[in-house]
Design a protein around this motif. Structure first.
Motif, PDB file in Angstrom:
ATOM      1  N   HIS A 299      -4.794   6.419 -11.436  1.00 36.52           N
ATOM      2  CA  HIS A 299      -6.096   6.296 -10.771  1.00 36.52           C
ATOM      3  C   HIS A 299      -5.969   6.578  -9.287  1.00 36.52           C
ATOM      4  N   LEU A 300      -6.982   7.276  -8.772  1.00 38.22           N
ATOM      5  CA  LEU A 300      -7.014   7.699  -7.374  1.00 38.22           C
ATOM      6  C   LEU A 300      -7.810   6.732  -6.506  1.00 38.22           C
ATOM      7  N   ASP A 301      -8.686   5.953  -7.107  1.00 37.77           N
ATOM      8  CA  ASP A 301      -9.501   5.012  -6.322  1.00 37.77           C
ATOM      9  C   ASP A 301      -8.662   3.815  -5.881  1.00 37.77           C
ATOM     10  N   SER A 302      -9.172   3.060  -4.915  1.00 33.76           N
ATOM     11  CA  SER A 302      -8.463   1.879  -4.422  1.00 33.76           C
ATOM     12  C   SER A 302      -9.485   0.872  -3.921  1.00 33.76           C
ATOM     13  N   TRP A 303      -8.986  -0.299  -3.540  1.00 30.12           N
ATOM     14  CA  TRP A 303      -9.817  -1.233  -2.785  1.00 30.12           C
ATOM     15  C   TRP A 303      -9.782  -0.843  -1.307  1.00 30.12           C
ATOM     16  N   HIS A 304     -10.485  -1.580  -0.468  1.00 28.77           N
ATOM     17  CA  HIS A 304     -10.863  -1.064   0.840  1.00 28.77           C
ATOM     18  C   HIS A 304     -10.260  -1.773   2.042  1.00 28.77           C
ATOM     19  N   SER A 305      -9.454  -2.815   1.836  1.00 27.70           N
ATOM     20  CA  SER A 305      -8.906  -3.531   2.992  1.00 27.70           C
ATOM     21  C   SER A 305      -7.614  -2.913   3.501  1.00 27.70           C
ATOM     22  N   ALA A 306      -7.063  -1.938   2.765  1.00 30.80           N
ATOM     23  CA  ALA A 306      -5.864  -1.212   3.196  1.00 30.80           C
ATOM     24  C   ALA A 306      -5.987   0.211   2.664  1.00 30.80           C
ATOM     25  N   THR A 307      -4.898   0.946   2.636  1.00 31.35           N
ATOM     26  CA  THR A 307      -4.959   2.345   2.225  1.00 31.35           C
ATOM     27  C   THR A 307      -4.661   2.570   0.746  1.00 31.35           C
ATOM     28  N   GLY A 308      -4.528   1.481  -0.017  1.00 30.92           N
ATOM     29  CA  GLY A 308      -4.279   1.637  -1.453  1.00 30.92           C
ATOM     30  C   GLY A 308      -3.036   2.443  -1.741  1.00 30.92           C
ATOM     31  N   SER A 309      -1.982   2.204  -0.976  1.00 30.19           N
ATOM     32  CA  SER A 309      -0.783   3.030  -1.071  1.00 30.19           C
ATOM     33  C   SER A 309      -0.012   2.808  -2.364  1.00 30.19           C
ATOM     34  N   ALA A 310       0.227   1.542  -2.721  1.00 29.26           N
ATOM     35  CA  ALA A 310       0.944   1.230  -3.952  1.00 29.26           C
ATOM     36  C   ALA A 310       0.009   1.053  -5.132  1.00 29.26           C
ATOM     37  N   ASP A 311      -1.278   0.957  -4.864  1.00 33.24           N
ATOM     38  CA  ASP A 311      -2.274   0.794  -5.925  1.00 33.24           C
ATOM     39  C   ASP A 311      -3.494   1.665  -5.606  1.00 33.24           C
ATOM     40  N   ASN A 312      -3.426   2.989  -5.863  1.00 34.21           N
ATOM     41  CA  ASN A 312      -2.396   3.619  -6.656  1.00 34.21           C
ATOM     42  C   ASN A 312      -2.177   5.036  -6.129  1.00 34.21           C
ATOM     43  N   ALA A 313      -2.165   5.159  -4.782  1.00 34.64           N
ATOM     44  CA  ALA A 313      -1.918   6.483  -4.207  1.00 34.64           C
ATOM     45  C   ALA A 313      -0.559   7.018  -4.629  1.00 34.64           C
ATOM     46  N   ASP A 314       0.425   6.128  -4.755  1.00 39.10           N
ATOM     47  CA  ASP A 314       1.746   6.600  -5.179  1.00 39.10           C
ATOM     48  C   ASP A 314       1.684   7.201  -6.578  1.00 39.10           C
ATOM     49  N   GLY A 315       1.010   6.515  -7.505  1.00 37.18           N
ATOM     50  CA  GLY A 315       0.886   7.044  -8.856  1.00 37.18           C
ATOM     51  C   GLY A 315       0.139   8.363  -8.904  1.00 37.18           C
ATOM     52  N   ALA A 316      -0.955   8.462  -8.132  1.00 39.31           N
ATOM     53  CA  ALA A 316      -1.721   9.708  -8.106  1.00 39.31           C
ATOM     54  C   ALA A 316      -0.883  10.851  -7.556  1.00 39.31           C
ATOM     55  N   ALA A 317      -0.138  10.580  -6.483  1.00 37.68           N
ATOM     56  CA  ALA A 317       0.724  11.612  -5.901  1.00 37.68           C
ATOM     57  C   ALA A 317       1.814  12.032  -6.881  1.00 37.68           C
ATOM     58  N   GLU A 318       2.342  11.076  -7.615  1.00 38.49           N
ATOM     59  CA  GLU A 318       3.448  11.376  -8.537  1.00 38.49           C
ATOM     60  C   GLU A 318       3.008  12.249  -9.702  1.00 38.49           C
ATOM     61  N   VAL A 319       1.824  11.993 -10.271  1.00 37.25           N
ATOM     62  CA  VAL A 319       1.405  12.844 -11.391  1.00 37.25           C
ATOM     63  C   VAL A 319       1.012  14.228 -10.891  1.00 37.25           C
ATOM     64  N   MET A 320       0.449  14.314  -9.682  1.00 34.62           N
ATOM     65  CA  MET A 320       0.178  15.630  -9.104  1.00 34.62           C
ATOM     66  C   MET A 320       1.478  16.387  -8.879  1.00 34.62           C
ATOM     67  N   GLU A 321       2.480  15.714  -8.319  1.00 33.64           N
ATOM     68  CA  GLU A 321       3.770  16.343  -8.080  1.00 33.64           C
ATOM     69  C   GLU A 321       4.451  16.721  -9.395  1.00 33.64           C
TER      70      GLU A 321
END
Length: 497
Positions: A299-321
């Motif tokens: 999933h590419l969406d996140s909550w809004h108090s931070a950048t959603g790096s571990a939940d789940n920008a890392d996962g989104a980046a990994e499947v794209m890569e």
């Protein structure tokens, strides 16, 4: 270790570490070496990850940032050379962004307070200054009876926070864990602790409170921040650091002249109620199998108090890569490999559920479901992929064990029989398809990262991003090349009957 020695060592691991593996499960070690080399020596994953987190920032579903990140991901996947790259809209509702937040104690002394507006919070009617009113021991009926006394007031909606999250779930791939092989243990769900019920929220709206403050169960200033669209009942709502919330309550109990200054300004987006999933394909080449689908997702969406790096920008980046790697090494999978980047996961797996309901579930999609092989999801935790939750799929485990073995030197450990909840693989599993989620590191994940203001890039390692992308690319390729289909987990078999 040079390539020749690595290939020989891994071949021994693959043979020795797996028992019931058929001939069509033999690992293509030459392709694994290509995937490994591309993922380690020519990686794009850190740049993809940092674009998601730094350029787009928080990606609350339906917000302009989430939609922009989805459009960028579409363009990036197209640039990688994938086919049928597309944004698929689905109806979500109104988006929201926070425009401004002030939270301060101004008497009897000045103290800046740590807090964040909940998602879809209403705005305050300007700056509020006043003594907070404690409602932690009141019912909805009590609030309505207080009536005009609460109009425009700053209220403390919950009792003092006495229980804090201080332990992460256990790591199932560690043999020293006494619960290895059983369901993962979560400390507790912060979203369910002390939250006011719908009747209480409605009463607060009815009397016109100015702002609602509630404590976070996060320890050491960690603030768990989520939220939902309450529609016409929405009130200005802020989650505070539990320690500071408790301080305000103790001061009130001592009859001290406490005054707070609060200002919440948010914006709703109603013109376009649609949001998007991102989809792209690496087409299959085998005339008999090319219409079958192996899928990666996050999933590419996140909550809004931070950048959603571990939940789940890392996962989104990994499947794209992973998809980029497969294209870059010239992979020609027998089955089609598809990637999905979901939105609305944080609101209940909504994006993946929409995809499954539209394309795979029910009588109308029986033929498409018959062509769907397996879905690999990555979410929860940080760092390298240690293995997969097997969802009690004993028939698939030796296959996955063989596929994981080549990457033990990069951090992979082993697959476990248990399942896991609350990730997008469940949308597939519950509709009768094979779906699995990765196992990753949970250090600080439940206590400091998941759904908090601390979910930042510092929680994610580049080495973990690289290893995860390599493992995901390898599993997708292995599944796409296998003669037979992945055996269905018991839950998927039950859903088909």
């Amino acid at each position: 270790m040079n390539a020749t020695r690595w290939l020989a060592a891994v071949a021994v691991l693959v043979v020795a570490g797996t028992g019931l593996v058929r001939s069509d499960d033999a690992v293509d070690m030459a392709m694994m070496a290509k995937i490994r080399s591309e993922g380690l020596e020519h990686s794009h994953v850190a740049a993809i990850f940092q674009t998601i987190t730094t350029q787009f920032g928080p990606r609350l579903t339906g917000s302009p940032a989430q939609k922009a990140a989805s459009a960028w991901a579409r363009d990036e996947l197209r640039r990688f050379g994938l086919t049928d790259v597309r944004l698929e809209p689905w109806r979500f509702g109104r988006g929201w962004t926070l425009q401004k937040l002030t939270l301060e104690m101004v008497a009897p002394r000045y103290t800046p307070l740590l807090g964040y507006a909940e998602g879809w919070s209403a705005s305050t009617p300007g700056v509020l200054v006043g003594t907070p009113v404690y409602l932690g021991d009141k019912t909805a009926a009590d609030v309505l009876a207080m009536g005009a006394k609460l109009k425009g007031a700053i209220v403390l909606s919950q009792p003092m926070q006495t229980t804090f999250i201080t332990a992460d779930r256990l790591q199932p791939t560690r043999s020293t864990d006494p619960t290895a092989g059983t369901a993962p243990r979560f400390p507790f769900d912060p979203a369910r602790i002390g939250k006011p019920g719908q009747a209480f929220i409605h009463a607060l709206h009815q009397v016109g409170v100015g702002a609602v403050l509630e404590p976070s169960p996060g320890d050491d200033g960690t603030v768990f921040v989520m939220g939902r669209d309450e529609g016409a009942d929405a009130v200005p709502s802020i989650v505070m650091a539990g320690e500071q919330y408790n301080l305000i309550l103790r001061m009130l109990q001592r009859k001290m002249p406490v005054k707070l200054r609060v200002d919440v300004q948010g914006r709703y987006y109603t013109a376009d109620p649609d949001t998007f999933n991102v989809l792209a394909d690496l087409p299959g080449t085998d005339p008999a199998l090319k219409d079958q689908v192996v899928m990666l997702g996050a999933h590419l969406d996140s909550w809004h108090s931070a950048t959603g790096s571990a939940d789940n920008a890392d996962g989104a980046a990994e499947v794209m890569e992973a998809m980029r790697i497969l294209k870059a090494v010239g992979a020609r999978p027998r089955r089609t490999i598809r990637v999905g980047l979901w939105s609305g996961e944080e609101q209940g797996l909504l994006g993946s559920r929409h995809f499954v309901e539209q394309y795979l579930a029910g009588a109308k999609n029986r033929a498409a479901r018959a062509r769907f092989d397996v879905y690999f999801n990555t979410d929860a935790g940080t760092g390298p992929v240690y293995g997969f939750y097997m969802e009690q799929d004993a028939a698939a485990k030796p296959i996955f064990d063989a596929w994981l073995a080549p990457f033990r030197d990069l951090g992979a450990r082993h697959n476990v029989m248990q399942g896991i909840g609350a990730t997008d693989h469940l949308s597939f599993l519950h509709a009768g398809m094979a779906g699995f989620n990765t196992i990753r590191d949970y250090t600080d994940y439940d206590t400091r990262i998941h759904h908090t203001n601390m979910d930042t890039d510092e929680r994610v390692s580049e080495a973990g991003l690289k290893e995860s992308a390599i493992v995901l690319a390898a599993f997708a390729y292995d599944a796409a090349m296998r003669d037979g289909r992945i055996p269905l987990p018991p839950a998927a078999q039950a859903a088909r009957h």
